[in-house]
Design a protein around this motif. Structure first.
Motif, PDB file in Angstrom:
ATOM      1  N   PRO A 261      43.912   2.867   9.740  1.00  0.00           N
ATOM      2  CA  PRO A 261      44.113   2.932   8.285  1.00  0.00           C
ATOM      3  C   PRO A 261      44.335   4.369   7.812  1.00  0.00           C
TER       4      PRO A 261
ATOM      5  N   THR B  12      35.221  -0.274  10.953  1.00  0.00           N
ATOM      6  CA  THR B  12      36.029  -1.221  10.186  1.00  0.00           C
ATOM      7  C   THR B  12      37.521  -0.990  10.431  1.00  0.00           C
ATOM      8  N   GLY B  13      38.205  -2.068  10.776  1.00  0.00           N
ATOM      9  CA  GLY B  13      39.643  -1.999  11.004  1.00  0.00           C
ATOM     10  C   GLY B  13      40.043  -1.938  12.456  1.00  0.00           C
TER      11      GLY B  13
ATOM     12  N   THR C  64      34.290   4.537   4.291  1.00  0.00           N
ATOM     13  CA  THR C  64      34.009   3.240   4.919  1.00  0.00           C
ATOM     14  C   THR C  64      33.435   3.447   6.311  1.00  0.00           C
TER      15      THR C  64
ATOM     16  N   ALA D  31      40.166  -4.660   7.857  1.00  0.00           N
ATOM     17  CA  ALA D  31      40.885  -3.504   7.329  1.00  0.00           C
ATOM     18  C   ALA D  31      41.696  -3.889   6.097  1.00  0.00           C
ATOM     19  N   THR D  32      41.744  -2.968   5.140  1.00  0.00           N
ATOM     20  CA  THR D  32      42.578  -3.112   3.953  1.00  0.00           C
ATOM     21  C   THR D  32      43.206  -1.746   3.668  1.00  0.00           C
ATOM     22  N   PRO D  33      44.156  -1.676   2.745  1.00  0.00           N
ATOM     23  CA  PRO D  33      44.700  -0.358   2.381  1.00  0.00           C
ATOM     24  C   PRO D  33      43.643   0.585   1.821  1.00  0.00           C
ATOM     25  N   GLU D  34      42.499   0.051   1.388  1.00  0.00           N
ATOM     26  CA  GLU D  34      41.429   0.878   0.824  1.00  0.00           C
ATOM     27  C   GLU D  34      40.403   1.316   1.869  1.00  0.00           C
ATOM     28  N   THR D  35      40.567   0.911   3.105  1.00  0.00           N
ATOM     29  CA  THR D  35      39.650   1.352   4.156  1.00  0.00           C
ATOM     30  C   THR D  35      39.785   2.861   4.314  1.00  0.00           C
TER      31      THR D  35
ATOM     32  N   TRP E  72      50.391   1.105   5.523  1.00  0.00           N
ATOM     33  CA  TRP E  72      49.075   1.723   5.313  1.00  0.00           C
ATOM     34  C   TRP E  72      48.274   1.868   6.608  1.00  0.00           C
ATOM     35  N   ARG E  73      48.880   1.496   7.714  1.00  0.00           N
ATOM     36  CA  ARG E  73      48.240   1.709   9.011  1.00  0.00           C
ATOM     37  C   ARG E  73      49.187   2.447   9.946  1.00  0.00           C
TER      38      ARG E  73
ATOM     39  N   HIS F  92      40.264  -7.388  11.430  1.00  0.00           N
ATOM     40  CA  HIS F  92      40.614  -8.253  10.296  1.00  0.00           C
ATOM     41  C   HIS F  92      39.996  -7.785   8.978  1.00  0.00           C
TER      42      HIS F  92
END
Length: 240
Positions: A169, A37-38, A54, A46-50, A134-135, A44
């Motif tokens: 991430p 993921t990410g 995960t 990926a989030t700051p919570e990845t 965050w990345r 697409h």
């Protein structure tokens, strides 16, 4: 014939194994490159919570959903951490882990906890200055040449890598590894030391539970030494 699952390190997706996969298929193996993921075609998502968990779930779900068994799990660089945790969750399906210049997890600690003190600060600064906070952005030439020894990435290789590589991430590096990895002792493990990497590898010839082999390459042998890496993975798969 083996089922070989390939997991690349930071910034990389399944695409990073394109130079390795054909030789393994020709040798008769079923080859399954994964994208976490990410990264790659899952950038697409990926989030700051990845987080690390995960990526652990990505690997376990891919193996279980496809009902893969007798797996040779190849883990490169960062993937050594989530891949090891995942292997303990599906240990009955794993025949061998092959670590390629890989980070190894320490129970109860995060990647940052076991890295040099300045590592987290540097990555945070890079994420703030060049990314979205965050990345961690894909490595510049300066970082490659400063921290990765004789990496062997020429101009064409760097261009090929950066065309599809995406930021990592940062939460994955902060989440602690589970405290119990004891099931790992049931799995045969090989550590591939890439000779161009700087510093001491995390294992030695006498480290319990590991076979150690050397590969004449830099940190990304799937890019710079794909034929040699494929041959090594093929030999390790035959030892299961």
């Amino acid at each position: 014939m083996s089922t070989i699952v390939l997991v690349g390190g930071s910034f990389l997706g399944a695409w990073a194994w394109e130079r390795v996969t054909p030789a393994l298929v020709e040798a008769g193996h079923d080859v399954v490159p994964l994208t976490l993921t990410g990264f790659g075609d899952r950038a697409h998502l990926a989030t700051p919570e990845t987080a690390l968990s995960t990526h652990v779930t990505d690997i376990t779900a891919a193996i279980e959903t496809a009902d893969l068994r007798d797996v040779v799990l190849v883990l490169h660089s960062y993937a050594g951490v989530p891949g090891t945790v995942a292997a303990t969750r599906v240990d009955a399906r794993i025949a061998r882990i092959v670590y390629v210049a890989a980070a190894l997890p320490t129970p109860g600690k995060s990647v940052f906890d076991t890295s040099p003190p300045q590592m987290e600060q540097m990555m945070r600064q890079l994420a703030d200055a060049q990314g979205d906070g965050w990345r961690v952005p894909v490595m510049s030439d300066e970082i490659l040449d400063t921290f990765y020894g004789e990496h062997g990435l020429g101009a064409e290789d760097r261009a090929w890598l950066r065309a599809r590589a995406v930021g990592h991430p940062i939460a994955t590096l902060r989440e602690p590894v589970p405290s119990d990895l004891s099931l790992l002792e049931r799995i045969d493990r090989t550590y591939v030391v890439c000779t161009g990497d700087p510093g001491e590898p995390p294992v030695a010839d006498d480290t319990p539970g590991f076979d150690v082999v050397a590969l004449e390459s830099g940190h990304w042998p799937m890019i710079t030494a794909p034929v040699s890496l494929a041959g090594l993975i093929d030999r390790m798969a035959s030892r299961r």
